[in-house]
Design a protein around this motif. Structure first.
Motif, PDB file in Angstrom:
ATOM      1  N   PRO A 131       0.848  -1.203   0.000  1.00 39.28           N
ATOM      2  CA  PRO A 131       0.000   0.000   0.000  1.00 39.28           C
ATOM      3  C   PRO A 131       0.879   1.248   0.000  1.00 39.28           C
ATOM      4  CG  PRO A 131       0.035  -1.025   2.174  1.00 39.28           C
ATOM      5  CD  PRO A 131       0.775  -1.939   1.239  1.00 39.28           C
ATOM      6  N   THR A 132       0.375   2.302  -0.580  1.00 43.45           N
ATOM      7  CA  THR A 132       1.149   3.530  -0.660  1.00 43.45           C
ATOM      8  C   THR A 132       0.225   4.735  -0.566  1.00 43.45           C
ATOM      9  OG1 THR A 132       2.675   4.816  -1.989  1.00 43.45           O
ATOM     10  CG2 THR A 132       1.118   3.465  -3.180  1.00 43.45           C
ATOM     11  N   ASP A 133       0.764   5.798  -0.014  1.00 45.58           N
ATOM     12  CA  ASP A 133       0.040   7.067   0.045  1.00 45.58           C
ATOM     13  C   ASP A 133       0.602   8.060  -0.966  1.00 45.58           C
ATOM     14  OD1 ASP A 133      -1.550   6.146   2.122  1.00 45.58           O
ATOM     15  OD2 ASP A 133      -0.124   6.811   3.655  1.00 45.58           O
ATOM     16  N   LEU A 134       1.384   7.549  -1.904  1.00 48.21           N
ATOM     17  CA  LEU A 134       2.017   8.419  -2.888  1.00 48.21           C
ATOM     18  C   LEU A 134       1.000   8.935  -3.891  1.00 48.21           C
ATOM     19  CD1 LEU A 134       5.219   6.356  -3.706  1.00 48.21           C
ATOM     20  CD2 LEU A 134       5.016   8.287  -2.137  1.00 48.21           C
ATOM     21  N   PRO A 135       1.251  10.132  -4.424  1.00 45.02           N
ATOM     22  CA  PRO A 135       0.404  10.606  -5.530  1.00 45.02           C
ATOM     23  C   PRO A 135       0.524   9.636  -6.713  1.00 45.02           C
ATOM     24  CG  PRO A 135       1.831  12.361  -4.727  1.00 45.02           C
ATOM     25  CD  PRO A 135       2.259  11.108  -4.038  1.00 45.02           C
ATOM     26  N   ARG A 136      -0.516   9.543  -7.488  1.00 44.29           N
ATOM     27  CA  ARG A 136      -0.558   8.597  -8.609  1.00 44.29           C
ATOM     28  C   ARG A 136       0.619   8.787  -9.565  1.00 44.29           C
ATOM     29  NH1 ARG A 136      -1.177   3.894 -10.176  1.00 44.29           N
ATOM     30  NH2 ARG A 136      -2.095   3.554 -12.212  1.00 44.29           N
ATOM     31  N   TRP A 137       1.009  10.025  -9.834  1.00 39.90           N
ATOM     32  CA  TRP A 137       2.105  10.259 -10.779  1.00 39.90           C
ATOM     33  C   TRP A 137       3.419   9.686 -10.239  1.00 39.90           C
ATOM     34  CZ3 TRP A 137       6.574  12.938  -9.864  1.00 39.90           C
ATOM     35  CH2 TRP A 137       6.612  13.775  -8.743  1.00 39.90           C
ATOM     36  N   GLN A 138       3.614   9.715  -8.914  1.00 40.28           N
ATOM     37  CA  GLN A 138       4.833   9.143  -8.348  1.00 40.28           C
ATOM     38  C   GLN A 138       4.816   7.624  -8.426  1.00 40.28           C
ATOM     39  OE1 GLN A 138       5.719  10.593  -4.405  1.00 40.28           O
ATOM     40  NE2 GLN A 138       5.945  12.701  -5.090  1.00 40.28           N
ATOM     41  N   GLU A 139       3.661   7.034  -8.199  1.00 41.05           N
ATOM     42  CA  GLU A 139       3.530   5.583  -8.346  1.00 41.05           C
ATOM     43  C   GLU A 139       3.840   5.165  -9.783  1.00 41.05           C
ATOM     44  OE1 GLU A 139       0.006   3.642  -6.935  1.00 41.05           O
ATOM     45  OE2 GLU A 139      -0.113   4.979  -5.206  1.00 41.05           O
ATOM     46  N   MET A 140       3.273   5.905 -10.736  1.00 37.35           N
ATOM     47  CA  MET A 140       3.496   5.587 -12.148  1.00 37.35           C
ATOM     48  C   MET A 140       4.958   5.792 -12.534  1.00 37.35           C
ATOM     49  SD  MET A 140       0.004   7.015 -13.925  1.00 37.35           S
ATOM     50  CE  MET A 140       0.646   6.751 -15.560  1.00 37.35           C
ATOM     51  N   ALA A 141       5.561   6.880 -12.071  1.00 39.82           N
ATOM     52  CA  ALA A 141       6.970   7.139 -12.369  1.00 39.82           C
ATOM     53  C   ALA A 141       7.848   6.022 -11.804  1.00 39.82           C
ATOM     54  CB  ALA A 141       7.398   8.495 -11.815  1.00 39.82           C
ATOM     55  N   GLY A 142       7.564   5.622 -10.566  1.00 38.37           N
ATOM     56  CA  GLY A 142       8.327   4.530  -9.961  1.00 38.37           C
ATOM     57  C   GLY A 142       8.173   3.235 -10.727  1.00 38.37           C
ATOM     58  N   SER A 143       6.954   2.933 -11.136  1.00 38.49           N
ATOM     59  CA  SER A 143       6.707   1.718 -11.914  1.00 38.49           C
ATOM     60  C   SER A 143       7.432   1.752 -13.254  1.00 38.49           C
ATOM     61  CB  SER A 143       5.207   1.520 -12.141  1.00 38.49           C
ATOM     62  OG  SER A 143       4.553   1.262 -10.927  1.00 38.49           O
ATOM     63  N   LEU A 144       7.419   2.912 -13.910  1.00 34.33           N
ATOM     64  CA  LEU A 144       8.126   3.037 -15.192  1.00 34.33           C
ATOM     65  C   LEU A 144       9.634   2.877 -15.027  1.00 34.33           C
ATOM     66  CD1 LEU A 144       6.148   5.921 -16.944  1.00 34.33           C
ATOM     67  CD2 LEU A 144       6.285   3.508 -17.631  1.00 34.33           C
ATOM     68  N   VAL A 145      10.188   3.444 -13.968  1.00 35.45           N
ATOM     69  CA  VAL A 145      11.629   3.306 -13.721  1.00 35.45           C
ATOM     70  C   VAL A 145      11.966   1.843 -13.443  1.00 35.45           C
ATOM     71  CG1 VAL A 145      13.502   3.868 -12.117  1.00 35.45           C
ATOM     72  CG2 VAL A 145      12.032   5.678 -13.014  1.00 35.45           C
ATOM     73  N   HIS A 146      11.160   1.177 -12.625  1.00 38.65           N
ATOM     74  CA  HIS A 146      11.413  -0.240 -12.348  1.00 38.65           C
ATOM     75  C   HIS A 146      11.333  -1.074 -13.624  1.00 38.65           C
ATOM     76  CE1 HIS A 146      10.339   0.652  -8.006  1.00 38.65           C
ATOM     77  NE2 HIS A 146      11.572   0.182  -7.975  1.00 38.65           N
ATOM     78  N   LEU A 147      10.322  -0.835 -14.431  1.00 41.78           N
ATOM     79  CA  LEU A 147      10.180  -1.562 -15.691  1.00 41.78           C
ATOM     80  C   LEU A 147      11.384  -1.297 -16.598  1.00 41.78           C
ATOM     81  CD1 LEU A 147       8.558  -3.330 -17.657  1.00 41.78           C
ATOM     82  CD2 LEU A 147       7.385  -1.238 -18.414  1.00 41.78           C
ATOM     83  N   ALA A 148      11.780  -0.043 -16.710  1.00 43.04           N
ATOM     84  CA  ALA A 148      12.940   0.302 -17.541  1.00 43.04           C
ATOM     85  C   ALA A 148      14.201  -0.392 -17.039  1.00 43.04           C
ATOM     86  CB  ALA A 148      13.129   1.820 -17.572  1.00 43.04           C
ATOM     87  N   LEU A 149      14.394  -0.429 -15.722  1.00 43.86           N
ATOM     88  CA  LEU A 149      15.577  -1.100 -15.179  1.00 43.86           C
ATOM     89  C   LEU A 149      15.546  -2.602 -15.483  1.00 43.86           C
ATOM     90  CD1 LEU A 149      16.056   0.784 -11.800  1.00 43.86           C
ATOM     91  CD2 LEU A 149      17.686   0.692 -13.712  1.00 43.86           C
ATOM     92  N   TYR A 150      14.392  -3.234 -15.315  1.00 39.04           N
ATOM     93  CA  TYR A 150      14.276  -4.659 -15.640  1.00 39.04           C
ATOM     94  C   TYR A 150      14.603  -4.899 -17.110  1.00 39.04           C
ATOM     95  CZ  TYR A 150      12.257  -6.617 -11.330  1.00 39.04           C
ATOM     96  OH  TYR A 150      12.068  -7.076 -10.053  1.00 39.04           O
ATOM     97  N   LEU A 151      14.030  -4.091 -18.002  1.00 34.80           N
ATOM     98  CA  LEU A 151      14.266  -4.273 -19.440  1.00 34.80           C
ATOM     99  C   LEU A 151      15.722  -4.015 -19.806  1.00 34.80           C
ATOM    100  CD1 LEU A 151      11.012  -2.644 -20.897  1.00 34.80           C
ATOM    101  CD2 LEU A 151      11.579  -5.096 -20.759  1.00 34.80           C
ATOM    102  N   LEU A 152      16.300  -2.962 -19.240  1.00 32.63           N
ATOM    103  CA  LEU A 152      17.702  -2.655 -19.518  1.00 32.63           C
ATOM    104  C   LEU A 152      18.632  -3.744 -18.995  1.00 32.63           C
ATOM    105  CD1 LEU A 152      17.669   1.171 -18.788  1.00 32.63           C
ATOM    106  CD2 LEU A 152      18.236   0.099 -20.994  1.00 32.63           C
ATOM    107  N   LEU A 153      18.353  -4.263 -17.809  1.00 32.18           N
ATOM    108  CA  LEU A 153      19.193  -5.334 -17.260  1.00 32.18           C
ATOM    109  C   LEU A 153      19.086  -6.595 -18.116  1.00 32.18           C
ATOM    110  CD1 LEU A 153      18.578  -4.697 -13.478  1.00 32.18           C
ATOM    111  CD2 LEU A 153      20.785  -4.534 -14.655  1.00 32.18           C
TER     112      LEU A 153
END
Length: 185
Positions: A83-105
Motif C-alpha cells: 500500500p502507498t500514500d504516494l500521488p498517482r504520478w509518483q507511483e506511475m513514475a516509480g513503476s516506469l523506472v522499475h520496468l525500464a531497469l528490468y528491461l535494460l538489465l
C-alpha cells in the motif's frame, strides 16, 4: 521471511526478505560489474590482472542473469503490491523506472552474451563450467560491445536516479518508501 510481513491478504508495510535480498544483490552486482569494466580500461592489454578482472566481470554478469531470472519469477509468484500514500504520478513514475531497469538489465545480459559469442572466446562461470558457444558473426563484436557499454551507462544513470529518489523520499518527504526495501526490522 521477515516478521513485518503479514499473512496473505493483510496489509504489508515492507517487502519480504527474499525481495529485499534480490534487490540489494542486484544493486551490488550492477555496481561491481560497472566498476570492473571501467577499471580494466586502465590496465595494459593482455596482462593477467586485466584478464582476471574480465573473467570476474563475466562470472558476475552470469550471476546477474540468474538473479534477474529469480527476481522475475519471485515477482510473478508473490503477486502483491505494497500500500502507498504516494500521488498517482509518483507511483506511475516509480513503476516506469522499475520496468525500464528490468528491461535494460535483461538487454544488458543478452548483449553480454552476444558480445562474448561474437568475440569467439569461451567464457566460464567462476571457472566452474563453460557457457556453450553460439556462432555469431565476428563483425558484430564492436557493435555489441558499444551497445553493451551504452546500456551499462544508461543502467547506472537510471539506477542513480532511482537511488536519489529513494533518498529524497526518506530525507525530504520523510515517508517510509525507502524503509520498505531496507534489510532488518
Amino acid at each position: 521471511m521477515t516478521t513485518d510481513i503479514m499473512t496473505s491478504g493483510s496489509a504489508r508495510s515492507r517487502h519480504d526478505g527474499l525481495t529485499i535480498a534480490l534487490h540489494w544483490l542486484t544493486a551490488l552486482l550492477v555496481v561491481a560489474l560497472f566498476a570492473s569494466a571501467e577499471t580494466w580500461g586502465f590496465l595494459p592489454k593482455g596482462t593477467f590482472l586485466r584478464k582476471g578482472l574480465q573473467s570476474l566481470h563475466i562470472s558476475m554478469g552470469l550471476a546477474l542473469a540468474a538473479v534477474m531470472v529469480a527476481r522475475i519469477l519471485w515477482r510473478l509468484a508473490r503477486r502483491y503490491e505494497l500500500p502507498t500514500d504516494l500521488p498517482r504520478w509518483q507511483e506511475m513514475a516509480g513503476s516506469l523506472v522499475h520496468l525500464a531497469l528490468y528491461l535494460l538489465l535483461a538487454a544488458q545480459v543478452a548483449l553480454g552474451f552476444l558480445f562474448r559469442w561474437a568475440q569467439g572466446e569461451p567464457f566460464f562461470f567462476f571457472g566452474l563450467f563453460e557457457i556453450p558457444h553460439v556462432a555469431i558473426d565476428p563483425d558484430l563484436t564492436r557493435t555489441f560491445g558499444e551497445l553493451h557499454n551504452t546500456v551499462a551507462w544508461t543502467i547506472v544513470c537510471l539506477a542513480g536516479l532511482h537511488a536519489v529518489a529513494a533518498l529524497g523520499h526518506h530525507y525530504v518527504l520523510k515517508d517510509k518508501v525507502l524503509l520498505r526495501m531496507m534489510p532488518g526490522k
